[in-house]
Design an enzyme around this catalytic site. Structure first.
Site, PDB file in Angstrom:
ATOM      1  N   SER A 191       0.544  36.307 -20.972  1.00 37.24           N
ATOM      2  CA  SER A 191       1.307  37.368 -21.612  1.00 37.24           C
ATOM      3  C   SER A 191       2.415  36.797 -22.505  1.00 37.24           C
ATOM      4  O   SER A 191       2.118  36.163 -23.522  1.00 37.24           O
ATOM      5  CB  SER A 191       1.870  38.304 -20.528  1.00 37.24           C
ATOM      6  OG  SER A 191       2.482  39.429 -21.068  1.00 37.24           O
ATOM      7  N   HIS A 211      -3.833  43.633 -16.879  1.00 38.17           N
ATOM      8  CA  HIS A 211      -2.869  42.636 -17.359  1.00 38.17           C
ATOM      9  C   HIS A 211      -2.477  41.639 -16.274  1.00 38.17           C
ATOM     10  O   HIS A 211      -2.429  40.428 -16.511  1.00 38.17           O
ATOM     11  CB  HIS A 211      -1.627  43.347 -17.902  1.00 38.17           C
ATOM     12  CG  HIS A 211      -0.752  42.469 -18.733  1.00 38.17           C
ATOM     13  ND1 HIS A 211      -1.130  41.988 -19.966  1.00 38.17           N
ATOM     14  CD2 HIS A 211       0.492  41.964 -18.511  1.00 38.17           C
ATOM     15  CE1 HIS A 211      -0.162  41.246 -20.472  1.00 38.17           C
ATOM     16  NE2 HIS A 211       0.823  41.209 -19.601  1.00 38.17           N
ATOM     17  N   ASP A 243      -6.702  46.030 -19.847  1.00 35.91           N
ATOM     18  CA  ASP A 243      -5.314  45.630 -20.097  1.00 35.91           C
ATOM     19  C   ASP A 243      -4.622  46.664 -20.988  1.00 35.91           C
ATOM     20  O   ASP A 243      -5.073  46.927 -22.104  1.00 35.91           O
ATOM     21  CB  ASP A 243      -5.281  44.262 -20.764  1.00 35.91           C
ATOM     22  CG  ASP A 243      -3.926  43.586 -20.676  1.00 35.91           C
ATOM     23  OD1 ASP A 243      -2.901  44.294 -20.658  1.00 35.91           O
ATOM     24  OD2 ASP A 243      -3.892  42.343 -20.638  1.00 35.91           O
TER      25      ASP A 243
END
Length: 403
Positions: free
Chosen positions: A165, A371, A339
């Site tokens: 991320s 995610h 996600d």
């Protein structure tokens, strides 16, 4: 909507049972968790150019391995509102840090200014709002200090980087501005990678659109002047979009970026996840994310909301844009179809077209991955970590990874 598993969790009434857990890892630090499972651990403190003192956590060898020199090095960097614990939060056979250590890698776990292991500064106290004046721009500028230190300590010329991320976004940002930095990055494995965020779903998207016209002062009033501390009424509004009650519903990270998907969620480990995340971050960093969501097909640096302040920082009235087409290190993308933060549309319509195909080694979409599955999901070991390990063990760097 497949936004969060939180709704199922709260509605089924599991929260009370979950938080009756007495797992000792709830109160352990990352180094203590590593030691609990029989691994050696080292703590190295890096001082950044602007005075932040940040701990790196090192696992120099596997549980039953002998420490040797010249082992391949991997640096793992966490995402937004997290810390190094995400890489060791599951059982050893499921956690990235332990798997790589047992596979013969010299494992380093990064942290960031302002999180649990980055709360020190040479002159500033966390009680001083000036301590918290940073965003992911500053996180990206910290990467050379991490990498240079690790390479010096390990006597290596380059290392492998795994970013989740924001961790991936940091590397993208740094590489786009410093072409020489790529010489030190053998491979960048970008898990749930962030670039443009126009298609983020759920409460974070709603928040960005709703608050898009507020001034900087109004945003700081909502989220805290320094450390990100959302007002309770704002959290309650977000909760109504996801679930009604329960400790997990009060977790700001889960509300905004999502939890692991139901098919991969190890409910017995939830107390450990929630005891370590969210790790502290700055309001300025969070505002930067809201700005990125509202940007149209670009990734801007932090906008101070004032032309004079932007000129003082950047030499121009509006923040400059990152140019990901300049990235020149071997890049491997792993992303999930569930996600809501690193959305499929943003990856397929922006990130993939703009990356230089000369450097894009793998582009792997994983079904049923949300995610947080890339750090907490039960399938990450077999579908993400082991494929990377096998790739790095191979003699041919060009060999594709089979997802």
């Amino acid at each position: 909507m497949k936004f969060l598993f939180l709704g199922v969790l709260c509605l089924c009434g599991a929260s009370a049972q979950i938080f009756a857990s007495s797992d000792p890892e709830i109160s352990m630090t990352t180094p203590q968790i590593i030691q609990r499972w029989g691994y050696a651990v080292e703590v190295h403190t890096i001082t950044t150019i602007d005075g932040y003192m940040i701990d790196l956590h090192r696992i120099p060898n596997g549980k039953n391995g002998v420490r040797t020199a010249n082992k391949p090095v991997v640096l793992m960097q966490h995402g937004l509102m997290a810390d190094s614990s995400v890489w060791v939060s599951n059982l050893p056979q499921q956690s990235a840090a332990f798997l790589f250590a047992d596979a013969g890698f010299d494992v380093w776990l990064g942290n960031l200014r302002g999180n649990t292991y980055g709360m020190r500064h040479k002159t500033l106290s966390p009680q001083n709002p000036a301590f918290w004046k940073f965003s992911f721009d500053d996180a990206a500028s910290t990467l050379p200090a991490f990498v240079n230190y690790i390479l010096q300590m390990t006597n290596q010329q380059s290392l492998n980087y795994i970013g989740h991320s924001q961790g991936a976004l940091m590397m993208f940002a740094r590489l786009s501005e410093d072409p020489t930095f790529a010489q030190k990055i053998a491979n960048h494995f970008a898990l749930a990678p962030l670039g443009t965020m126009n298609n983020v779903k759920g409460p974070l998207f709603t928040m960005a659109k709703t608050l898009g016209n507020l001034t900087q002062d109004q945003l700081f009033s909502l989220f805290g002047a320094g450390q990100l501390i959302p007002r309770s009424d704002l959290v309650n509004q977000l909760k109504t979009q996801v679930c009604q009650s329960g400790p997990v519903c009060d977790n700001f990270l889960f509300l905004t970026s999502g939890s692991p998907s139901a098919s991969q969620f190890n409910i017995s480990r939830l107390p450990i996840y929630l005891s370590h995340t969210p790790s502290p971050s700055s309001t300025q960093n969070f505002i930067h994310y809201l700005q990125n969501i509202n940007a149209q097909g670009v990734v801007p640096k932090y906008d101070f909301g004032n032309a004079q302040l932007n000129i003082a920082k950047y030499g121009q009235p509006s923040p400059p844009l990152y140019d990901f087409s300049k990235i020149n290190a071997p890049t491997h993308l792993f992303w999930g179809d569930l996600d809501v933060f690193a959305d499929k549309i943003d990856i397929e319509n922006w990130l993939l077209p703009i990356l230089n195909k000369q450097w894009l080694r793998n582009n792997i979409e994983l079904p049923n991955f949300a995610h947080m599955d890339f750090v907490w999901g039960l399938n990450a070991a077999n579908q993400v970590y082991m494929p990377i390990i096998n790739f790095l063990r191979g003699a041919q760097r060009q060999q594709p990874i089979m997802g």
